[in-house]
Design a protein around this motif. Structure first.
Motif, short mmCIF file in Angstrom:
data_model
loop_
_atom_site.label_atom_id
_atom_site.label_comp_id
_atom_site.label_asym_id
_atom_site.label_seq_id
_atom_site.Cartn_x
_atom_site.Cartn_y
_atom_site.Cartn_z
N GLU A 39 0.84 -1.20 0.00
CA GLU A 39 0.00 0.00 0.00
C GLU A 39 0.87 1.25 0.00
O GLU A 39 0.62 2.19 -0.76
N LYS A 40 1.92 1.24 0.81
CA LYS A 40 2.81 2.40 0.89
C LYS A 40 3.48 2.66 -0.46
O LYS A 40 3.54 3.81 -0.91
N GLU A 41 3.99 1.61 -1.10
CA GLU A 41 4.65 1.77 -2.40
C GLU A 41 3.70 2.33 -3.45
O GLU A 41 4.06 3.23 -4.20
N ILE A 54 -7.65 6.90 -9.72
CA ILE A 54 -8.48 6.41 -10.82
C ILE A 54 -7.74 6.49 -12.16
O ILE A 54 -7.99 5.69 -13.07
N GLU A 55 -6.78 7.41 -12.28
CA GLU A 55 -6.03 7.56 -13.53
C GLU A 55 -5.03 6.43 -13.74
O GLU A 55 -4.49 6.28 -14.84
N LEU A 56 -4.81 5.62 -12.71
CA LEU A 56 -3.90 4.48 -12.81
C LEU A 56 -4.65 3.19 -13.15
O LEU A 56 -4.05 2.16 -13.40
N ASN A 67 -16.74 -5.45 -11.23
CA ASN A 67 -16.74 -5.23 -9.79
C ASN A 67 -16.77 -3.78 -9.32
O ASN A 67 -17.17 -3.52 -8.19
N TYR A 68 -16.34 -2.85 -10.19
CA TYR A 68 -16.16 -1.49 -9.71
C TYR A 68 -16.82 -0.41 -10.56
O TYR A 68 -17.13 0.67 -10.06
N ASP A 75 -10.67 7.50 -3.15
CA ASP A 75 -9.30 7.21 -3.59
C ASP A 75 -8.77 5.97 -2.88
O ASP A 75 -8.12 5.12 -3.51
N ASN A 76 -9.02 5.86 -1.59
CA ASN A 76 -8.52 4.70 -0.84
C ASN A 76 -9.17 3.40 -1.30
O ASN A 76 -8.51 2.36 -1.35
N GLN A 77 -10.43 3.45 -1.66
CA GLN A 77 -11.09 2.25 -2.18
C GLN A 77 -10.52 1.85 -3.54
O GLN A 77 -10.38 0.66 -3.83
N ILE A 78 -10.17 2.83 -4.35
CA ILE A 78 -9.55 2.54 -5.65
C ILE A 78 -8.17 1.93 -5.42
O ILE A 78 -7.81 0.94 -6.07
N ILE A 79 -7.42 2.48 -4.50
CA ILE A 79 -6.10 1.92 -4.18
C ILE A 79 -6.25 0.49 -3.69
O ILE A 79 -5.48 -0.40 -4.10
N ASP A 80 -7.23 0.23 -2.83
CA ASP A 80 -7.48 -1.13 -2.35
C ASP A 80 -7.79 -2.07 -3.52
O ASP A 80 -7.30 -3.21 -3.56
N ALA A 81 -8.59 -1.60 -4.48
CA ALA A 81 -8.92 -2.41 -5.65
C ALA A 81 -7.66 -2.73 -6.46
O ALA A 81 -7.48 -3.86 -6.94
N LEU A 82 -6.77 -1.75 -6.61
CA LEU A 82 -5.52 -1.97 -7.34
C LEU A 82 -4.62 -2.96 -6.61
O LEU A 82 -3.97 -3.79 -7.24
#
Length: 113
Positions: A39-41, A54-56, A67-68, A75-82
């Motif tokens: 997550e940090k990286e 979202i742009e990533l 699913n999405y 933003d945090n939910q998108i990061i979690d999805a990634l």
């Protein structure tokens, strides 16, 4: 040192790697599907890219669509999805110090050299 977050099965990622190899500078390859982001990286890379999470996202991937898509995600939910589905991450990502680009097209690499 330059780092390329790479998926060898992706044509654009292979083109980006070829471009990096031609620079004759030291670099490292990170196959992010084999060695997923922490997550940090991921948050650090997004910050270096200077984009919203979202742009990533590869929004045409079936995982995203099924699913999405259409959901109001933070933003945090998108990061979690990634993090849960690294296949959704745009590629290749090239990082050079505090700068990064999504090398699509590969010429974008020149922006961070």
């Amino acid at each position: 040192m330059i780092t390329i977050y790479h998926n060898p099965r992706c044509t654009k990622s292979r083109e980006g790697l070829c471009e990096i190899e031609n620079l004759n500078q030291p670099f490292e390859i990170r196959k992010y599907l084999d060695e997923p982001f922490t997550e940090k990286e991921l948050k650090e890379v997004i910050k270096k890219l200077n984009i919203k999470p979202i742009e990533l996202v590869r929004t045409k991937e079936s995982i995203w669509i099924e699913n999405y898509k259409g959901k109001d995600l933070t933003d945090n939910q998108i990061i979690d999805a990634l993090l849960e589905n690294p296949k959704l991450i745009e590629r290749p990502i090239i990082v050079n110090g505090n700068k990064a680009v999504i090398a699509r097209p590969k010429e974008k690499i020149n922006e961070i050299l």
